[in-house]
Design a protein around this motif. Sequence first.
Motif, PDB file in Angstrom:
ATOM      1  N   ASN A 231       0.841  -1.193   0.000  1.00  0.00           N
ATOM      2  CA  ASN A 231       0.000   0.000   0.000  1.00  0.00           C
ATOM      3  C   ASN A 231       0.878   1.246   0.000  1.00  0.00           C
ATOM      4  O   ASN A 231       0.900   1.997   0.961  1.00  0.00           O
ATOM      5  N   GLN A 233       2.389   4.818  -0.180  1.00  0.00           N
ATOM      6  CA  GLN A 233       1.729   6.100   0.045  1.00  0.00           C
ATOM      7  C   GLN A 233       2.352   7.222  -0.779  1.00  0.00           C
ATOM      8  O   GLN A 233       1.663   8.072  -1.292  1.00  0.00           O
ATOM      9  N   LYS A 238       5.713   4.570  -4.875  1.00  0.00           N
ATOM     10  CA  LYS A 238       4.937   4.012  -5.992  1.00  0.00           C
ATOM     11  C   LYS A 238       5.824   3.786  -7.205  1.00  0.00           C
ATOM     12  O   LYS A 238       5.704   2.782  -7.896  1.00  0.00           O
ATOM     13  N   GLU A 329     -13.960  -0.056  -0.266  1.00  0.00           N
ATOM     14  CA  GLU A 329     -13.140   0.460   0.838  1.00  0.00           C
ATOM     15  C   GLU A 329     -13.437  -0.295   2.133  1.00  0.00           C
ATOM     16  O   GLU A 329     -12.533  -0.684   2.866  1.00  0.00           O
ATOM     17  N   TYR A 334      -7.110  -2.339  -0.573  1.00  0.00           N
ATOM     18  CA  TYR A 334      -6.534  -1.021  -0.855  1.00  0.00           C
ATOM     19  C   TYR A 334      -7.040  -0.546  -2.210  1.00  0.00           C
ATOM     20  O   TYR A 334      -6.887  -1.239  -3.200  1.00  0.00           O
ATOM     21  N   GLU A 336      -7.555   2.782  -5.059  1.00  0.00           N
ATOM     22  CA  GLU A 336      -7.278   4.146  -5.510  1.00  0.00           C
ATOM     23  C   GLU A 336      -8.144   4.410  -6.737  1.00  0.00           C
ATOM     24  O   GLU A 336      -8.362   3.504  -7.534  1.00  0.00           O
ATOM     25  N   ASP A 349      -1.043   7.268 -12.933  1.00  0.00           N
ATOM     26  CA  ASP A 349      -0.743   7.088 -11.519  1.00  0.00           C
ATOM     27  C   ASP A 349      -1.416   8.212 -10.747  1.00  0.00           C
ATOM     28  O   ASP A 349      -1.090   8.739  -9.862  1.00  0.00           O
TER      29      ASP A 349
END
Length: 349
Positions: A231, A233, A238, A329, A334, A336, A349
Amino acid sequence: MIEIQNVSKRFDSVSGEVHALRQVSLSVEKGDIFGVVGFSGAGKSTLVRLVNLLERPSEGRVLVDGTDITTLSNQDLRKLRKNIGMIFQQFNLLQSKSVFQNIAAPLILNKVPKKEIERRVKELLQFVELEDKIHTNVSRLSGGQKQRVGIARALATNPSILLCDEATSALDPKTTDSILELLKKINRELNVTILLITHEMNVICNVCNKVAVMDGGRVLEQGTVLEVFGNPQHKITKSFVKTVINDSIPKSLALEILNDQRENRIFRLRFQGNTAGKPLLYRISAEYHMENSILFATVCELQGIVFSVMIVQVFGSREKVDEVQKFIEDSGVYVEVLTLNRGQEDHND
Ligand SMILES: Nc1ncnc2c1ncn2[C@@H]1O[C@H](COP(=O)(O)OP(=O)(O)O)[C@@H](O)[C@H]1O
Ligand SMILES: [Mg+2]
């Protein structure tokens, strides 16, 4: 075992003061293979050099086994260094000397009797699988063999901590793997705690149980490899994860998506375990009656745990998609939301 507490390090240089470390804290426990990853200039070498006091902190404390090492007398500092081995990207061997002489050097320095030195060097060479090279001049060895000599030398005084500064960065991928296997063996069989720094993600994924991500002299995030890379941040984290797990929508597909006029939202989901995603998508269809499609899916393995990334497009009105997002969620996955913009389809991204 190693506690770095609020350490800052400044260097004076011709162009002014350099902040190599800013308020860095991290904690390495006994038995860890702790990795620090970051781009060049992040402060990694400075950080690792604090642990054997090759660098002194400008502020903050460095504890090894509970002792603040900045307060040690010279004699105790020598003892500390005996307990901490170090290996380097460029091996730092005595080029005109033999393998034997290189590995014997720290033992001679510690006034070990000659007979015992011979026994120990042979034992170390057996451990690093280089017995037949005992009398070879190190300049005649390959990179991988040189690093094995570097490792044997670092282990000569039976340290309980090994520091590795980009130890595989000068090696090809196959040799890198063999050195990483050796590091695992050192950790497992000799109970040596390892702190390694690297700019290569695959090194972290291969051997480390914990990781800290550094940039600009700061630690951005740290934890188990699974927590941090499962995960991520920060943008930097990333981008490192991307080098081992591609998690972007392929460009051609992105164009197709942009041309689809229907209302939709795109989610990037990260799961641990290879089946976790299936019931989720099934329930989006069955319970929310919403069309969804998998745009991209990938799996990799981190520390024996299957880790997957899935990019899913869900079609429906904003309100209904909000409901689905909340459902995802709440399920503990996880998630996005990805936004695609025309002209930058490859930057999803
Ligand atoms: N002895 C030194 N004098 C001046 N600046 C230094 C010194 N050592 C490191 N630095 C600077 O500190 C920053 C961090 O360096 P370093 O710890 O070597 O990073 P990394 O190992 O992540 O590439 C860089 O900007 C570097 O130029
Ligand atoms: Mg460095």
